[in-house]
Design an enzyme around this catalytic site. Structure first.
Site, PDB file in Angstrom:
ATOM      1  N   TYR A 144       4.797   3.279   0.229  1.00 40.14           N
ATOM      2  CA  TYR A 144       4.551   2.106   0.381  1.00 40.14           C
ATOM      3  C   TYR A 144       3.145   1.837  -0.590  1.00 40.14           C
ATOM      4  O   TYR A 144       2.122   2.563  -0.146  1.00 40.14           O
ATOM      5  CB  TYR A 144       4.419   1.259   1.780  1.00 40.14           C
TER       6      TYR A 144
ATOM      7  N   ASP B  32      -3.115   6.786  -4.996  1.00 35.23           N
ATOM      8  CA  ASP B  32      -3.323   5.569  -3.929  1.00 35.23           C
ATOM      9  C   ASP B  32      -3.994   6.129  -2.979  1.00 35.23           C
ATOM     10  O   ASP B  32      -3.487   6.592  -1.797  1.00 35.23           O
ATOM     11  CB  ASP B  32      -1.829   4.709  -3.934  1.00 35.23           C
TER      12      ASP B  32
ATOM     13  N   LYS C 191      -8.390  -1.642   2.140  1.00 37.06           N
ATOM     14  CA  LYS C 191      -8.536  -1.385   3.441  1.00 37.06           C
ATOM     15  C   LYS C 191      -9.980  -0.877   4.070  1.00 37.06           C
ATOM     16  O   LYS C 191     -10.908  -1.937   3.755  1.00 37.06           O
ATOM     17  CB  LYS C 191      -7.576  -0.303   3.870  1.00 37.06           C
TER      18      LYS C 191
HETATM   19  C1  LIG Z   1      -0.839   3.421   0.590  1.00 32.59           C
HETATM   20  C2  LIG Z   1      -0.932   1.993   0.295  1.00 32.59           C
HETATM   21  N1  LIG Z   1      -1.077   1.354  -0.651  1.00 32.59           N
HETATM   22  C3  LIG Z   1      -1.118  -0.002  -1.015  1.00 32.59           C
HETATM   23  C4  LIG Z   1      -1.055  -0.993   0.211  1.00 32.59           C
HETATM   24  C5  LIG Z   1      -1.258  -2.417   0.162  1.00 32.59           C
HETATM   25  O1  LIG Z   1      -2.386  -2.751   0.487  1.00 32.59           O
HETATM   26  P1  LIG Z   1      -2.516  -4.266   1.018  1.00 32.59           P
HETATM   27  O2  LIG Z   1      -1.881  -4.718   2.235  1.00 32.59           O
HETATM   28  O3  LIG Z   1      -4.010  -4.536   1.062  1.00 32.59           O
HETATM   29  O4  LIG Z   1      -1.897  -5.126  -0.077  1.00 32.59           O
HETATM   30  C6  LIG Z   1      -0.808  -0.430   1.690  1.00 32.59           C
HETATM   31  C7  LIG Z   1      -0.865  -1.313   2.803  1.00 32.59           C
HETATM   32  O5  LIG Z   1      -0.468  -0.830   3.871  1.00 32.59           O
HETATM   33  C8  LIG Z   1      -0.922   1.211   1.750  1.00 32.59           C
HETATM   34  O6  LIG Z   1      -0.707   1.612   2.783  1.00 32.59           O
END
Ligand SMILES: Cc1ncc(COP(=O)(O)O)c(C=O)c1O
Length: 464
Positions: free
Chosen positions: A171, A273, A301
């Site tokens: 995700y 990511d 985060k």
């Molecule tokens: C690995 C990863 N990338 C991107 C995101 C998306 O982040 P946001 O919820 O701040 O949009 C998440 C959210 O859980 C994530 O776990």
């Protein structure tokens, strides 16, 4: 009915009827402990779909509405106190109501909170991130979704290609390019080196999602084969260096190095990511921890200490696409002074190098104690984790990739484990796929509480 879930025969056989009974009992108990959350839910559902601001906050029997937090603890609206191992989906490594971050934000409030013009905070934070991730150039966003969206655009701008590769079962936020192969069914996955594009939900045009394909994690040979088949078409590979959305799956030795080589050979931009790993598993995130340098890093985060911000790190060559105006990276609130004040205090005063040593040590202690209980009660489970992140994975053997997660994880046990935690004063991430996140405020007392809850669970589940 009794089913032995192990492959080795070493673990206790799990009585499925007992799991169902216990799940009903604990669900009932949770409902009885949280009547005011129920009230909030009934009110909220009239004005918000599912009664929550984000679908990830939905829960059975209803979401637990939180009133406040301090240090390692949170309280729900019924007054139940919890040791917080959820930590806002891996954000609050600084602990709730952290005084240093609070002071920085309060000072900024008195000086004005938004100008849509750069302030000193953004320079300091960009300098700090450059040092940590060894990428020279940074831009800011408001979330992880925005960070990965911009990184995808940049990889396309840099290569003049359209296709994106991602990892099965990962995700990366909810924009068109990455809502593919998030939690697909096993049958939809196809051959390992025949990457499919399985859309996750409605509202994402096929014309766009078809441009994104998924490959299995920890399999450089499959990646090599796919890059050969899609030669000259792939702009970027976006991946978590350690997967953190199907519990935690670390990279096997040599995998990330080979991924880096393959991306370079095929002219593909490598995007790490690090929204989850970035500020949680080490001073320089996974990039530093695993020693493999990507072309782009996406953050959000924990990096902004509980405020809604994100960042993208990039090479000079990629940064030039933005400075020359070829790729548009925008946002009214990008680098918002309040968020930057929080990020600056988080990175320079709280989550400093020593904090990661402490988080790692606390995590190791918790993992070791869980492992001991797993052995004592012969549960079909093991522990995994690094830095501030860890979990008990209810599978008889270590997972290497999403296909293992689908076939080996015992979702019923994981769900029951969550209920036991919630009913024993441990605030935990709902869902089978999540993990715990520690903060610098977590003490032995918090770990003891966690372990008591886990032992009660282990003993009831095994009848021990
Ligand atoms: C690995 C990863 N990338 C991107 C995101 C998306 O982040 P946001 O919820 O701040 O949009 C998440 C959210 O859980 C994530 O776990």
């Amino acid at each position: 009915m009794t089913v032995d879930t192990t492959t080795t025969g070493a673990a206790t056989a799990i009585d499925r009827d007992r799991i169902k009974e216990l799940t009903q009992r604990e669900l009932q108990k949770l409902a009885e402990r949280t009547p005011k959350s129920k009230e909030r839910y009934e009110r909220a559902v009239k004005v918000m779909p599912g009664g929550v601001p984000s679908s990830f906050q939905e829960n059975d029997p209803w979401p637990i509405y939180v009133s406040h937090g301090e240090g390692s603890r949170v309280w729900d609206v019924d007054g139940n106190e919890y040791a917080d191992f959820h930590n806002g989906f891996g954000v609050m490594c600084i602990g709730h109501a952290n005084p240093k971050v609070g002071a920085a934000v309060k000072a900024r409030v008195d000086e004005g909170t938004h100008f849509a013009a750069p302030t000193d905070g953004s320079i300091v934070v960009a300098e700090e991130l450059s040092k940590r991730f060894r990428l020279p150039q940074w831009r800011f966003t408001n979330s992880g979704t925005e960070s990965t969206m911009d990184a995808v655009h940049l990889s396309r701008g840099a290569t003049g290609r359209d296709m994106i590769l991602k990892i099965e079962g990962s995700y990366h936020g909810h924009h068109d390019a990455v809502m593919v192969s998030v939690y697909p069914d096993l049958e939809a996955l196809g051959e390992r080196d025949d990457p499919r594009s399985v859309v996750y939900g409605e509202g994402y045009p096929r014309a766009l999602t078809e441009l994104t394909r998924a490959v299995p994690f920890n399999d450089a040979d499959a990646l090599e084969s796919v890059l050969g088949k899609l030669e000259g078409k792939v702009a970027g590979l976006i991946m978590e260096p350690a997967m953190m959305n199907i519990n935690i799956i670390p990279p096997v030795d040599g995998y990330l190095e080979r991924v880096r080589e393959l991306c370079t050979e095929h002219g593909v931009k490598l995007i790490f990511d690090e929204v989850k790993t970035g500020a949680t598993i080490g001073y320089g995130g996974a990039t530093q921890r695993f020693g493999v340098q990507p072309d782009l890093v996406t953050l959000a985060k924990a990096v902004c200490g509980g405020y809604p911000g994100g960042a993208i790190g990039m090479t000079d060559e990629i940064a030039e696409l933005i400075s020359s105006g070829r790729v548009h990276q925008y946002g009214t609130f990008n680098g918002n002074p309040l968020v930057m004040a929080a990020a600056q205090a988080t990175l320079t005063e709280v989550l400093v190098a020593g904090a990661y040593e402490r988080l790692e040590a606390t995590n190791e202690k918790l993992k070791a104690a869980c492992a001991e209980l797993i052995e004592r009660y012969r549960l079909p489970a093991y522990t995994e984790g690094m830095g501030a992140k860890g979990c008990v994975i209810f599978a008889p053997e270590p997972l290497r990739e999403y296909r293992d997660y689908l076939t080996k994880v015992d979702g019923e046990l994981a769900t029951l484990g969550w209920l036991f935690h919630m009913n024993h004063g441990i605030f935990m991430t709902p869902g089978v796929e999540e993990e715990w996140t520690l903060s610098i405020a977590h003490s032995d007392d918090d770990l003891d509480r966690y372990l008591n809850a886990f032992e009660t669970f282990a003993s009831e589940v095994t009848g021990g």
